[in-house]
Design a protein around this motif. Structure first.
Motif, mmCIF file in Angstrom:
data_model
loop_
_atom_site.group_PDB
_atom_site.id
_atom_site.type_symbol
_atom_site.label_atom_id
_atom_site.label_comp_id
_atom_site.label_asym_id
_atom_site.label_seq_id
_atom_site.Cartn_x
_atom_site.Cartn_y
_atom_site.Cartn_z
ATOM 1 N N VAL A 60 -1.502 -2.530 1.716
ATOM 2 C CA VAL A 60 -1.255 -2.174 0.312
ATOM 3 C C VAL A 60 0.199 -2.458 -0.059
ATOM 4 C CG1 VAL A 60 -1.239 -0.288 -1.368
ATOM 5 C CG2 VAL A 60 -3.023 -0.382 0.395
ATOM 6 N N ASN A 61 1.110 -2.025 0.789
ATOM 7 C CA ASN A 61 2.535 -2.068 0.476
ATOM 8 C C ASN A 61 3.102 -3.485 0.394
ATOM 9 O OD1 ASN A 61 5.311 -0.810 0.332
ATOM 10 N ND2 ASN A 61 5.511 -1.946 2.246
ATOM 11 N N ASP A 62 2.728 -4.367 1.325
ATOM 12 C CA ASP A 62 3.355 -5.680 1.378
ATOM 13 C C ASP A 62 3.063 -6.538 0.140
ATOM 14 O OD1 ASP A 62 4.125 -4.655 3.795
ATOM 15 O OD2 ASP A 62 3.656 -6.463 4.936
ATOM 16 N N PRO A 63 1.784 -6.730 -0.261
ATOM 17 C CA PRO A 63 1.532 -7.481 -1.487
ATOM 18 C C PRO A 63 2.143 -6.814 -2.721
ATOM 19 C CG PRO A 63 -0.472 -7.291 -0.188
ATOM 20 C CD PRO A 63 0.529 -6.368 0.426
ATOM 21 N N MET A 64 2.109 -5.478 -2.747
ATOM 22 C CA MET A 64 2.688 -4.748 -3.878
ATOM 23 C C MET A 64 4.188 -5.021 -3.974
ATOM 24 S SD MET A 64 2.489 -0.654 -4.653
ATOM 25 C CE MET A 64 3.396 -0.218 -3.157
ATOM 26 N N MET A 65 4.882 -5.008 -2.819
ATOM 27 C CA MET A 65 6.315 -5.271 -2.807
ATOM 28 C C MET A 65 6.610 -6.698 -3.246
ATOM 29 S SD MET A 65 9.238 -3.859 -2.203
ATOM 30 C CE MET A 65 10.170 -4.857 -3.356
ATOM 31 N N GLY A 66 5.788 -7.645 -2.797
ATOM 32 C CA GLY A 66 5.973 -9.032 -3.216
ATOM 33 C C GLY A 66 5.808 -9.200 -4.717
ATOM 34 N N ALA A 67 4.786 -8.541 -5.267
ATOM 35 C CA ALA A 67 4.553 -8.619 -6.712
ATOM 36 C C ALA A 67 5.686 -7.972 -7.496
ATOM 37 C CB ALA A 67 3.220 -7.950 -7.051
ATOM 38 N N ILE A 68 6.204 -6.853 -6.989
ATOM 39 C CA ILE A 68 7.335 -6.186 -7.652
ATOM 40 C C ILE A 68 8.556 -7.095 -7.670
ATOM 41 C CG2 ILE A 68 9.003 -4.290 -7.433
ATOM 42 C CD1 ILE A 68 6.666 -2.562 -6.375
ATOM 43 N N ILE A 114 6.175 8.184 11.089
ATOM 44 C CA ILE A 114 6.962 8.182 9.849
ATOM 45 C C ILE A 114 8.132 7.199 9.946
ATOM 46 C CG2 ILE A 114 8.505 9.576 8.409
ATOM 47 C CD1 ILE A 114 6.680 11.997 9.126
ATOM 48 N N CYS A 115 8.835 7.225 11.057
ATOM 49 C CA CYS A 115 9.984 6.326 11.221
ATOM 50 C C CYS A 115 9.548 4.870 11.266
ATOM 51 C CB CYS A 115 10.752 6.683 12.493
ATOM 52 S SG CYS A 115 11.569 8.289 12.429
ATOM 53 N N TYR A 116 8.436 4.600 11.943
ATOM 54 C CA TYR A 116 7.944 3.219 12.052
ATOM 55 C C TYR A 116 7.472 2.698 10.694
ATOM 56 C CZ TYR A 116 5.234 -0.775 13.753
ATOM 57 O OH TYR A 116 4.731 -2.035 13.959
ATOM 58 N N ILE A 117 6.761 3.533 9.940
ATOM 59 C CA ILE A 117 6.318 3.114 8.605
ATOM 60 C C ILE A 117 7.521 2.910 7.692
ATOM 61 C CG2 ILE A 117 5.167 3.920 6.498
ATOM 62 C CD1 ILE A 117 2.976 5.087 8.204
ATOM 63 N N GLY A 118 8.514 3.798 7.766
ATOM 64 C CA GLY A 118 9.721 3.635 6.957
ATOM 65 C C GLY A 118 10.444 2.343 7.276
ATOM 66 N N ALA A 119 10.568 2.037 8.574
ATOM 67 C CA ALA A 119 11.210 0.777 8.971
ATOM 68 C C ALA A 119 10.409 -0.415 8.471
ATOM 69 C CB ALA A 119 11.346 0.727 10.494
ATOM 70 N N GLY A 120 9.071 -0.308 8.548
ATOM 71 C CA GLY A 120 8.218 -1.401 8.084
ATOM 72 C C GLY A 120 8.332 -1.641 6.586
ATOM 73 N N MET A 121 8.412 -0.564 5.809
ATOM 74 C CA MET A 121 8.541 -0.707 4.359
ATOM 75 C C MET A 121 9.876 -1.343 3.987
ATOM 76 S SD MET A 121 6.892 2.900 3.014
ATOM 77 C CE MET A 121 7.241 2.514 1.285
ATOM 78 N N ALA A 122 10.940 -0.885 4.642
ATOM 79 C CA ALA A 122 12.255 -1.466 4.364
ATOM 80 C C ALA A 122 12.306 -2.925 4.798
ATOM 81 C CB ALA A 122 13.342 -0.657 5.083
ATOM 82 N N TYR A 123 11.673 -3.233 5.932
ATOM 83 C CA TYR A 123 11.621 -4.623 6.402
ATOM 84 C C TYR A 123 10.871 -5.499 5.412
ATOM 85 C CZ TYR A 123 10.457 -8.654 9.324
ATOM 86 O OH TYR A 123 10.290 -9.930 9.806
ATOM 87 N N THR A 124 9.780 -4.974 4.854
ATOM 88 C CA THR A 124 9.020 -5.727 3.852
ATOM 89 C C THR A 124 9.886 -6.073 2.648
ATOM 90 O OG1 THR A 124 6.890 -4.772 4.478
ATOM 91 C CG2 THR A 124 7.090 -5.602 2.233
ATOM 92 N N ALA A 125 10.611 -5.095 2.144
ATOM 93 C CA ALA A 125 11.451 -5.321 0.963
ATOM 94 C C ALA A 125 12.502 -6.391 1.225
ATOM 95 C CB ALA A 125 12.119 -4.013 0.541
ATOM 96 N N VAL A 126 13.187 -6.280 2.353
ATOM 97 C CA VAL A 126 14.275 -7.221 2.666
ATOM 98 C C VAL A 126 13.718 -8.584 3.060
ATOM 99 C CG1 VAL A 126 16.207 -7.692 4.223
ATOM 100 C CG2 VAL A 126 15.854 -5.383 3.341
ATOM 101 N N SER A 127 12.728 -8.604 3.948
ATOM 102 C CA SER A 127 12.219 -9.864 4.472
ATOM 103 C C SER A 127 11.474 -10.681 3.425
ATOM 104 C CB SER A 127 11.294 -9.599 5.668
ATOM 105 O OG SER A 127 10.844 -10.797 6.233
ATOM 106 N N THR A 128 10.688 -10.015 2.575
ATOM 107 C CA THR A 128 9.973 -10.730 1.515
ATOM 108 C C THR A 128 10.960 -11.357 0.537
ATOM 109 O OG1 THR A 128 8.040 -9.282 1.692
ATOM 110 C CG2 THR A 128 8.335 -10.478 -0.387
#
Length: 453
Positions: A60-68, A114-128
């Motif tokens: 859910v988060n990765d495509p949403m972040m890309g669209a944002i 929680i820490c792993y999901i947080g790292a993944g969300m931040a990685y998505t924002a920066v990496s995308t």
């Protein structure tokens, strides 16, 4: 035809971004499973659950972040703000992921999740945002491929340094002959502090020169419409399939490689040598990407280097693990295939131009978010499945492994990634975006732009 070139400062700036990204994410991709099993002593079931929940959220988060990101409008551009402001957040969550909290049982598992999901969300924002940047700082297909090659060189150089330095630093900073939680924490802190200025330099040196020009005649789409447009583009779907399978092979093997070196080869100190030789192979062949993609095209060159990687993996499976020179030669061959990620980035850039040409739609952020998702899904899938398989074969953390466990580790680390690589080659035979086709697309897009002015 005039040769397409990029400025050195732009190539260097873009490559530095991947150096920063690797400084942060390398520990997750290479050592997180080992940290979970040997330091946090999480069970295979708990680790599999963490990975499953995180990947469901990423879907859910990765495509949403890309669209944002595609819909962001600031004075810094669409993508650079996420690099500027997201990098410190990513560094923080990366550090928290490798923190041993004084808790036990369910609470320990929940904090890890929680820490792993947080790292993944931040990685998505920066990496995308970082991946999408290539399509707004360059226009020509080969220019974007050269930037993607610079990215892969940056990745390989960073991985080489980290492969050589990570485990010695973990041991030294932990003041122990074996890896400790303190050693992991201090090493990750050091890497994160160096990573932040690297990514900030990327944002400073890589201005979004063509962002407004490329998007000025495109209508805004809803997320649903954007997703439909992505998946009706057969070329990008093929590229996604290749990306997922090859990334599964590369990231999955890197995630579990430490188990092979430590328990099958029998040495903590050889971790750096094996990973380092792989990185040298990736560096050498990443530098050859601009040359051979011009001569052979992206698809054909990717087939060549992935074939070399598969042979290296299968060879490692059958080789004597105590014959270090042979293992290092085979590791170099595997590293050759690791450079393929740079070619895949170039293919995605071509697919975005093809979407513009075929459907009149440009979705850089959304398109590249699927690469980010593939990287995380591949790492988590192989990590979760891998750690379950290791347990099934009799792996027990921190002790001398049985022959059955060693054979299982060998299979999981070498044969399964080789199979994934071979499967990943199949969609390439249906991929049609050759150098000639991309030149035609570029001419047509330029013609349309002139007609609308």
């Amino acid at each position: 035809m005039k040769k397409e070139k990029m400025s050195v400062s732009k190539l260097l700036g873009y490559g530095l971004g991947e150096v920063g990204s690797q400084l942060i994410w390398y520990m997750v991709s290479s050592y997180l499973m080992l940290f979970y099993t040997d330091i946090l002593t999480l069970s295979a079931g708990a680790i599999a659950m963490i990975m499953l929940v995180a990947r469901i959220w990423d879907a859910v988060n990765d495509p949403m972040m890309g669209a944002i990101a595609d819909r962001t409008r600031t004075k810094w551009g669409r993508f650079r703000p996420y690099i500027i402001f997201g990098t410190p957040v990513l560094a923080l969550f990366n550090l928290l992921t490798f923190t041993v909290f004084p808790v036990h049982g369910v609470v320990k598992v929940a904090l890890a999740l929680i820490c792993y999901i947080g790292a993944g969300m931040a990685y998505t924002a920066v990496s995308t945002a970082y991946a999408s940047l290539v399509n707004v700082i360059a226009k020509k297909s080969q220019e974007k491929q050269d930037l993607s090659a610079a990215r892969t060189v940056g990745s390989s150089v960073a991985q080489l340094v980290l492969a050589i330095a990570a485990m010695p630093l973990i041991l030294k900073l932990g003041h122990s002959e074996v890896a400790t939680g303190q050693g992991y924490f201090r090493t990750v802190l050091l890497f994160s502090l160096v990573a932040i200025p690297c990514l900030w330099l990327t944002a400073f040196l890589c201005k979004e020169t063509y962002g407004n020009e490329l998007h000025q005649n495109h209508e805004k789409k809803s997320l649903k419409e954007s997703l439909i447009n992505i998946f009706r583009n057969k070329q990008i779907v093929l590229a996604m399939l290749v990306c997922f399978m090859v990334t599964t092979a590369i990231m999955g093997r890197i995630t579990l490689l430490s188990y092979y070196v430590i328990y099958v080869m029998g040495s903590y100190t050889l971790v750096g040598a094996v990973m380092g030789v792989m990185c040298i192979g990736a560096i050498v062949f990443s530098m050859l990407i601009p040359i051979f993609t011009r001569i052979m095209g992206k698809r054909n060159w990717l087939i060549c280097i992935c074939s070399i990687m598969s042979i290296g993996m299968i060879g490692t499976y059958f080789a004597d693990p105590t014959n270090v020179p042979v293992i290092l030669v085979l590791s170099f061959m595997i590293g050759v295939g690791n450079s393929g990620q740079g070619v895949i980035f170039g293919m995605f850039s071509d697919c975005i131009d093809y979407s513009d040409y075929k459907y009149g739609v440009r979705e850089e952020g959304l398109s590249f978010s699927f690469i980010t998702f593939a990287v995380k899904l591949a790492g988590a899938l192989v990590g979760a499945v891998g750690v379950v398989l290791l347990a099934k074969f009799g792996y027990v953390a921190g002790v001398e492994q049985t022959e059955a466990a060693k054979a299982g580790i060998n299979m999981v680390v070498n044969i399964i990634p080789a199979i994934c690589t071979i499967i990943g080659l199949i969609p390439l035979f249906f991929y049609k975006l050759s150098n000639k086709k991309m030149a035609e697309i570029a001419q047509e897009l330029e013609k349309r732009k002139i007609e609308k002015e």
